[in-house]
Scaffold this motif. Structure first.
Motif, PDB file in Angstrom:
ATOM      1  N   GLY A  40      21.245  14.445  -4.507  1.00  0.00           N
ATOM      2  CA  GLY A  40      21.945  15.617  -4.400  1.00  0.00           C
ATOM      3  C   GLY A  40      22.404  16.027  -3.076  1.00  0.00           C
ATOM      4  N   SER A  41      22.034  17.296  -2.685  1.00  0.00           N
ATOM      5  CA  SER A  41      22.897  17.752  -1.406  1.00  0.00           C
ATOM      6  C   SER A  41      22.332  17.054  -0.329  1.00  0.00           C
ATOM      7  CB  SER A  41      22.548  19.278  -1.257  1.00  0.00           C
ATOM      8  OG  SER A  41      22.805  19.423   0.161  1.00  0.00           O
ATOM      9  N   LEU A  42      23.189  16.398   0.648  1.00  0.00           N
ATOM     10  CA  LEU A  42      22.937  15.347   1.844  1.00  0.00           C
ATOM     11  C   LEU A  42      22.369  16.233   2.970  1.00  0.00           C
ATOM     12  CD1 LEU A  42      25.354  12.542   1.601  1.00  0.00           C
ATOM     13  CD2 LEU A  42      23.094  12.860   0.462  1.00  0.00           C
ATOM     14  N   LYS A  43      22.314  17.623   2.859  1.00  0.00           N
ATOM     15  CA  LYS A  43      22.051  18.451   4.057  1.00  0.00           C
ATOM     16  C   LYS A  43      20.542  18.216   4.152  1.00  0.00           C
ATOM     17  CE  LYS A  43      22.143  23.125   5.824  1.00  0.00           C
ATOM     18  NZ  LYS A  43      22.482  24.519   5.460  1.00  0.00           N
ATOM     19  N   GLY A  44      20.333  18.144   5.453  1.00  0.00           N
ATOM     20  CA  GLY A  44      18.879  17.673   6.096  1.00  0.00           C
ATOM     21  C   GLY A  44      18.057  16.293   5.422  1.00  0.00           C
ATOM     22  N   ARG A  45      19.164  15.618   4.725  1.00  0.00           N
ATOM     23  CA  ARG A  45      18.680  14.321   4.219  1.00  0.00           C
ATOM     24  C   ARG A  45      18.448  13.239   5.287  1.00  0.00           C
ATOM     25  NH1 ARG A  45      15.692  14.363  -0.341  1.00  0.00           N
ATOM     26  NH2 ARG A  45      16.776  15.367  -2.029  1.00  0.00           N
ATOM     27  N   ARG A  46      17.330  12.507   5.341  1.00  0.00           N
ATOM     28  CA  ARG A  46      17.342  11.607   6.520  1.00  0.00           C
ATOM     29  C   ARG A  46      17.898  10.192   5.994  1.00  0.00           C
ATOM     30  NH1 ARG A  46      11.325  13.076   6.612  1.00  0.00           N
ATOM     31  NH2 ARG A  46      11.968  13.032   4.701  1.00  0.00           N
ATOM     32  N   ILE A  47      18.790   9.763   6.612  1.00  0.00           N
ATOM     33  CA  ILE A  47      19.538   8.457   6.069  1.00  0.00           C
ATOM     34  C   ILE A  47      19.847   7.430   7.168  1.00  0.00           C
ATOM     35  CG2 ILE A  47      21.661   7.307   5.233  1.00  0.00           C
ATOM     36  CD1 ILE A  47      21.972  10.448   3.940  1.00  0.00           C
ATOM     37  N   ALA A  48      19.189   6.226   6.861  1.00  0.00           N
ATOM     38  CA  ALA A  48      19.304   5.092   7.653  1.00  0.00           C
ATOM     39  C   ALA A  48      20.780   4.293   7.603  1.00  0.00           C
ATOM     40  CB  ALA A  48      18.198   4.096   7.585  1.00  0.00           C
ATOM     41  N   VAL A  49      21.646   4.181   8.551  1.00  0.00           N
ATOM     42  CA  VAL A  49      22.545   3.519   8.318  1.00  0.00           C
ATOM     43  C   VAL A  49      22.743   2.272   8.738  1.00  0.00           C
ATOM     44  CG1 VAL A  49      25.426   3.558   8.714  1.00  0.00           C
ATOM     45  CG2 VAL A  49      24.188   5.761   8.418  1.00  0.00           C
ATOM     46  N   LEU A  50      22.853   1.260   8.137  1.00  0.00           N
ATOM     47  CA  LEU A  50      22.419  -0.165   8.546  1.00  0.00           C
ATOM     48  C   LEU A  50      23.688  -0.987   8.613  1.00  0.00           C
ATOM     49  CD1 LEU A  50      19.387  -1.398   6.446  1.00  0.00           C
ATOM     50  CD2 LEU A  50      19.479  -0.180   8.956  1.00  0.00           C
ATOM     51  N   GLY A  51      24.470  -1.178   9.929  1.00  0.00           N
ATOM     52  CA  GLY A  51      25.840  -1.898  10.138  1.00  0.00           C
ATOM     53  C   GLY A  51      26.729  -1.012  10.506  1.00  0.00           C
ATOM     54  N   MET A  52      27.484  -0.947  11.526  1.00  0.00           N
ATOM     55  CA  MET A  52      28.518  -0.569  12.171  1.00  0.00           C
ATOM     56  C   MET A  52      29.668  -1.374  12.181  1.00  0.00           C
ATOM     57  SD  MET A  52      27.975   2.613  12.139  1.00  0.00           S
ATOM     58  CE  MET A  52      29.124   3.464  13.283  1.00  0.00           C
ATOM     59  N   ALA A  53      29.355  -2.745  12.532  1.00  0.00           N
ATOM     60  CA  ALA A  53      30.624  -3.650  12.786  1.00  0.00           C
ATOM     61  C   ALA A  53      31.363  -3.872  11.355  1.00  0.00           C
ATOM     62  CB  ALA A  53      30.077  -5.206  13.302  1.00  0.00           C
ATOM     63  N   PHE A  54      32.648  -4.145  11.607  1.00  0.00           N
ATOM     64  CA  PHE A  54      33.459  -4.109  10.214  1.00  0.00           C
ATOM     65  C   PHE A  54      33.220  -5.338   9.363  1.00  0.00           C
ATOM     66  CE2 PHE A  54      36.351  -7.100  12.531  1.00  0.00           C
ATOM     67  CZ  PHE A  54      37.022  -7.906  11.410  1.00  0.00           C
ATOM     68  N   LYS A  55      32.305  -6.282   9.901  1.00  0.00           N
ATOM     69  CA  LYS A  55      31.788  -7.349   9.073  1.00  0.00           C
ATOM     70  C   LYS A  55      30.717  -7.827   9.869  1.00  0.00           C
ATOM     71  CE  LYS A  55      35.212 -10.987  10.002  1.00  0.00           C
ATOM     72  NZ  LYS A  55      36.230 -11.807   9.645  1.00  0.00           N
ATOM     73  N   ALA A  56      30.201  -8.924   9.064  1.00  0.00           N
ATOM     74  CA  ALA A  56      29.087  -9.670  10.270  1.00  0.00           C
ATOM     75  C   ALA A  56      29.680 -10.635  11.013  1.00  0.00           C
ATOM     76  CB  ALA A  56      28.139 -10.220   9.021  1.00  0.00           C
ATOM     77  N   GLU A  57      28.758 -11.070  12.091  1.00  0.00           N
ATOM     78  CA  GLU A  57      29.276 -11.995  13.176  1.00  0.00           C
ATOM     79  C   GLU A  57      30.236 -11.391  13.947  1.00  0.00           C
ATOM     80  OE1 GLU A  57      27.365 -14.420  13.132  1.00  0.00           O
ATOM     81  OE2 GLU A  57      26.264 -14.102  11.168  1.00  0.00           O
ATOM     82  N   THR A  58      30.393 -10.222  13.977  1.00  0.00           N
ATOM     83  CA  THR A  58      31.342  -9.571  15.113  1.00  0.00           C
ATOM     84  C   THR A  58      30.837  -8.388  15.456  1.00  0.00           C
ATOM     85  OG1 THR A  58      33.555  -8.771  15.612  1.00  0.00           O
ATOM     86  CG2 THR A  58      32.883  -8.506  13.229  1.00  0.00           C
ATOM     87  N   ASP A  59      31.077  -8.091  16.668  1.00  0.00           N
ATOM     88  CA  ASP A  59      30.559  -6.751  17.293  1.00  0.00           C
ATOM     89  C   ASP A  59      31.641  -5.743  17.327  1.00  0.00           C
ATOM     90  OD1 ASP A  59      32.012  -7.793  19.325  1.00  0.00           O
ATOM     91  OD2 ASP A  59      30.517  -7.937  20.814  1.00  0.00           O
TER      92      ASP A  59
END
Ligand code: UDX
Length: 436
Positions: free
Chosen positions: A307-326
């Protein structure tokens, strides 16, 4: 071996450093020129300013053997027989590729010439650039000692060194066969499929190649959307179509879409070139639109579950555009994270190689309130959802029972389809992938 001297402009960038170190390894006296003193210091301390498997060792080895040297003086390239231009061509707000760094680099090389040599464009440049540069040099009376050659680069981040040694093909565009052969002859092993052609063909091969790859991904993502509505599984559908050799199995992985410093930029630049010639790139525009839709779909999938994401606690796994690179340049993770923050979700961010805002090249105020953590388990602790955005092996190997037990609500939205829905069901994890 004939003593060939090579110069590389943008020699500390991703493409430039791979090109310089590999050519030095082949035994060419190679001078990598770059005016980024910060990067130069890092390299001379024995580190790399970015991660690329096998490159750090190669740079150390070729520096030690003396075949690779670095310089911040463009005059040092004056005696080179060939100078590779490996500078960036970033997107302008119109999508057009900004070639100002390429023009500046070629002009600088031409002004410093002590003998005749080739200026070889590795950077991805709009079709017609090599011809325009030749005219520009003539106009500025700088053409006497320089010949333009186009030699587009196809290497992928994360396997760039490997791609250098085993390229799918070598494309050389030139106005003289002699110049083209000089460039093609540098690469080893001999016998790699090589096309010697015009400047324009070479330049367009690069754009057509990258945009075709982007089109494959958007195609499979569109079919993935269909899978979600008809109870089909995109992984099986991809496998089924990929077995047809006319299609092949590559670039058929559905997910949060393509990102990174090349595919989207090149797509926008080619669309812009169509516009400039009075044509509409209908298919390519849709490829871009579908890709943007994949990013919104990640947020939508969370909303459908929470539902609404306000105040929802979310883990974001992965910021690199693909694996094996920073590399986080133009990563899909950034707009997704920004959108989640704008919806007032509370985020914990993890990436095994991108450790914080600074490394992501972001300022404090760009991701306000997002917390960076050191492990995926820390990220998911007490969360309402985990959102997987990069297919890191570390995430594939997660102890899912531990993940489930530590979350407030066991929801995993997987933008890379790294888990099997059946396994997740058995563990009673609410699992949402893309097209599965
Ligand atoms: C790309 C081209 O592959 C390379 O030839 C060119 O020189 C530079 O641009 P790169 O950007 O390093 O290379 O990454 P690539 O492996 O092509 O992946 C690009 C993006 O597409 C990534 O975000 C990746 O996750 C995504 N992708 C790739 C998919 O979503 N599905 C796939 O099936 C393949």
């Amino acid at each position: 071996m004939e003593k060939i001297k090579i110069g590389v402009v943008g020699g500390l960038g991703h493409i430039g450093l791979i090109q310089a170190a590999c050519l030095a390894k082949l035994g060419y006296q190679t001078t990598a020129y770059d005016n980024n003193s910060f990067k130069m210091e890092i390299i001379l301390r024995g580190k790399l300013p970015f991660y690329e498997p096998g490159l750090e060792e190669l740079v150390k080895e070729t520096l030690k053997s003396g075949f690779l040297t670095f310089t911040s003086r463009s005059e040092d390239l004056g005696e080179s027989d060939l100078v590779f231009i490996c500078v960036g061509t970033p997107s302008l707000p119109t999508g057009e590729a900004d070639t100002s760094q390429v023009y500046a680099a070629v002009e600088e090389v031409a002004r410093n010439r002590k003998k005749h040599g080739l200026a070889v464009i590795k950077s991805t440049v709009p079709v017609g650039t090599s011809r325009k540069l030749t005219a520009y040099l003539e106009e500025h009376k700088l053409s006497a000692n320089i010949t333009m050659v186009s030699n587009p680069e196809f290497l992928r981040e994360g396997s760039g060194v490997e791609d250098f040694w085993q390229p799918s093909r070598i494309i050389v565009g030139a106005s003289s066969e002699e110049a083209a052969k000089k460039v093609a002859g540098l690469y080893r092993p001999p016998g790699i499929k090589t096309i010697i052609t015009s400047w324009e063909n070479a330049e367009l091969i690069k754009y057509a190649g990258n945009t075709f790859l982007a089109a494959k991904i958007s195609f499979i993502n569109e079919i993935a959307g269909m899978c979600e509505t008809v109870n089909a599984d995109i992984r099986i559908v991809s496998k089924g179509i990929g077995l047809d050799p006319r299609i092949n199995p590559y670039f058929l992985e559905a997910g949060a879409g393509f990102s990174g410093p090349c595919l989207e930029k090149d797509l926008k630049a080619l669309i812009n070139q169509f516009q400039k010639t009075g044509r509409k790139a209908k298919l390519l525009e849709t490829v871009l639109e579908v890709n943007e839709g994949q990013r919104s779909a990640m947020v939508q999938k969370l909303r459908e579950q929470l539902g609404s994401l306000k105040g929802r606690r979310i883990a974001v796994l992965g910021m690199a555009f693909k694996a094996e690179t920073d590399d986080v340049r133009d990563s899909h993770s950034l707009p997704i994270v920004k959108k989640l923050l704008s919806l007032e979700a509370e985020l914990s961010i993890h990436d095994p190689w991108v450790k914080g805002l600074r490394q992501a090249g972001l300022s404090e105020d760009e991701l306000p309130g997002a917390k960076w953590v050191h492990s995926p388990y820390e990220a998911v602790q007490g969360k309402d959802a985990a959102l997987i955005l990069t297919a890191w092996p570390e995430y594939r190997a997660l102890d899912l029972l531990r993940v489930k037990d530590s979350m407030a609500y066991p929801l995993v939205v997987d933008g890379r389809n790294i888990f099997d829905p059946q396994d997740m069901r058995k563990l009673e994890i609410n699992y949402v992938g893309v097209g599965i």
